[in-house]
Design an enzyme around this catalytic site. Structure first.
Site, PDB file in Angstrom:
ATOM      1  N   LYS A 190      -8.176  -1.050   3.165  1.00  0.00           N
ATOM      2  CA  LYS A 190      -7.693  -1.218   4.532  1.00  0.00           C
ATOM      3  C   LYS A 190      -6.817  -2.592   4.556  1.00  0.00           C
ATOM      4  O   LYS A 190      -7.140  -3.479   3.645  1.00  0.00           O
ATOM      5  CB  LYS A 190      -8.967  -1.598   5.488  1.00  0.00           C
ATOM      6  CG  LYS A 190      -9.659  -2.482   5.195  1.00  0.00           C
ATOM      7  CD  LYS A 190      -9.368  -4.111   5.695  1.00  0.00           C
ATOM      8  CE  LYS A 190      -9.973  -5.188   5.101  1.00  0.00           C
ATOM      9  NZ  LYS A 190      -9.212  -6.462   5.561  1.00  0.00           N
ATOM     10  N   HIS A 208       0.882  -1.211  -0.225  1.00  0.00           N
ATOM     11  CA  HIS A 208       0.040  -0.127   0.055  1.00  0.00           C
ATOM     12  C   HIS A 208       0.852   1.149  -0.166  1.00  0.00           C
ATOM     13  O   HIS A 208       0.578   2.259  -0.694  1.00  0.00           O
ATOM     14  CB  HIS A 208      -0.940   0.049   1.170  1.00  0.00           C
ATOM     15  CG  HIS A 208      -2.117  -1.189   1.198  1.00  0.00           C
ATOM     16  ND1 HIS A 208      -3.009  -1.277   2.131  1.00  0.00           N
ATOM     17  CD2 HIS A 208      -2.575  -1.806   0.208  1.00  0.00           C
ATOM     18  CE1 HIS A 208      -3.630  -2.338   1.678  1.00  0.00           C
ATOM     19  NE2 HIS A 208      -3.383  -2.704   0.321  1.00  0.00           N
TER      20      HIS A 208
END
Length: 330
Positions: A97, A79
């Protein structure tokens, strides 16, 4: 901004497929481009979801001038680099997430977005369901009085441990905490409006070294507590109960809720239904679109400072367990 927001999807796993289906339910959005490290996979995914462009390199997606915003659905440790690459290419980002593996990564992502004056959002889709919006309204209106206790769990059972899979591989920041436990932490943050003053926690660390089952208590004050359980080796009810001095609110399947029940002392329970088609990713996509059209660089429903604070709380929990991923610096 064009009439239809043109999404680029980076990393084409299960979540990205469901997000693409949500975009199909969003009137002013489309899957414009997709990217994988495999051209074959990109072509297959793009054909399934009607993408105009299919790339076998992430960089090509980030550099496409027709992409308005990018959804990042790669494994946890990627990420950070994927988000920074997209932000540096001038693209707003919705990052799945957990937003980042730790506080340092999250801070770097947020700092870059603010330096570039670009939109960035943590993809906690739970925040945008109509039932969750209603929950926030009930809490803001003090309907159940002063909230004193939150009980929340999120767990599912994986029968066979695959050491190289994203759930059990420490090199991919596997474990229950960053897969489902982070949902619990963000709900507690939403309900109490801040991070805990004290944390008590214990976990079962499995054969690969990641957390498979945990129980955690957040203490905000003497009369403000949250109990949170998370698991990838045990099916749990996946329920949330928010309890206050006047009553409580119960939410089954709270992380993608279709209903809630309001229970006020002396009154019959009031069940509220918020049904919808599909998985519900279109609510999150609609929030991103609303923010982009309004010229916002973050969502008021999931501000970046709160995202950073939640990641810090997850770090605090791992310190208690003594859990550090192999790629984290000493």
């Amino acid at each position: 901004m064009s009439d239809v927001i043109r999404w680029g999807l980076l990393g084409l796993g299960w979540n990205t497929g469901r997000f693409a289906e949500g975009l199909a339910q969003t009137p002013d959005a489309e899957v414009y481009a997709v990217a994988s490290r495999s051209q074959k996979k990109a072509d297959a995914f793009g054909a399934e979801h009607g993408a105009t462009k299919c790339y076998g390199r992430y960089e090509a997606l980030a550099d496409d001038p027709n992409v308005d915003v990018i959804y990042i659905g790669t494994p946890h440790p990627y990420h950070l680099p994927n988000t920074l690459m997209c932000l540096d290419a001038g693209k707003p980002v919705l990052c799945e997430k957990p937003f980042a593996v730790n506080r340092d990564q999250a801070a770097a992502m947020i700092d870059r977005a603010r330096q570039n004056n670009l939109f960035l959002m943590d993809a906690f889709w739970s925040r945008y369901f109509p039932a969750t919006v209603k929950l926030r309204e009930l809490l803001a209106d003090n309907i159940i009085g002063d909230v004193m206790l939150l009980q929340v769990d999120f767990g599912f059972r994986v029968e066979t441990i695959a050491p190289e899979s994203r759930l059990f591989n420490p090199d991919l920041a596997g474990g229950a905490l960053l897969d489902v436990g982070c949902y619990n932490a963000q709900l507690a943050s939403m309900v109490f409006g801040r991070q805990p003053a004290e944390i008590l926690s214990t976990a079962a660390l499995g054969e690969t070294g990641v957390d498979e089952l945990s129980a955690t208590v957040f203490k905000y004050s003497d009369y403000e507590l949250a109990t949170l359980t998370a698991s990838i080796r045990l099916n749990t009810p996946n329920e949330a109960r928010i309890m206050g001095t006047k009553g409580y609110i119960a939410m089954p399947d709270w992380w993608h809720p279709r209903e809630l029940t309001l229970c006020i002392a002396g009154k019959p329970p009031e069940r509220m239904i918020f049904d919808f088609d599909g998985f519900g990713f279109h609510f999150e996509a609609a929030e991103v679109g609303r923010c982009l059209r309004a010229g916002l660089t973050e969502s008021p429903a999931m501000p970046l400072d709160e995202t950073l604070a939640i990641i810090e709380t997850l770090d605090r929990i791992r310190v208690i367990w003594g859990l550090r991923y192999p790629f984290e610096a000493e």
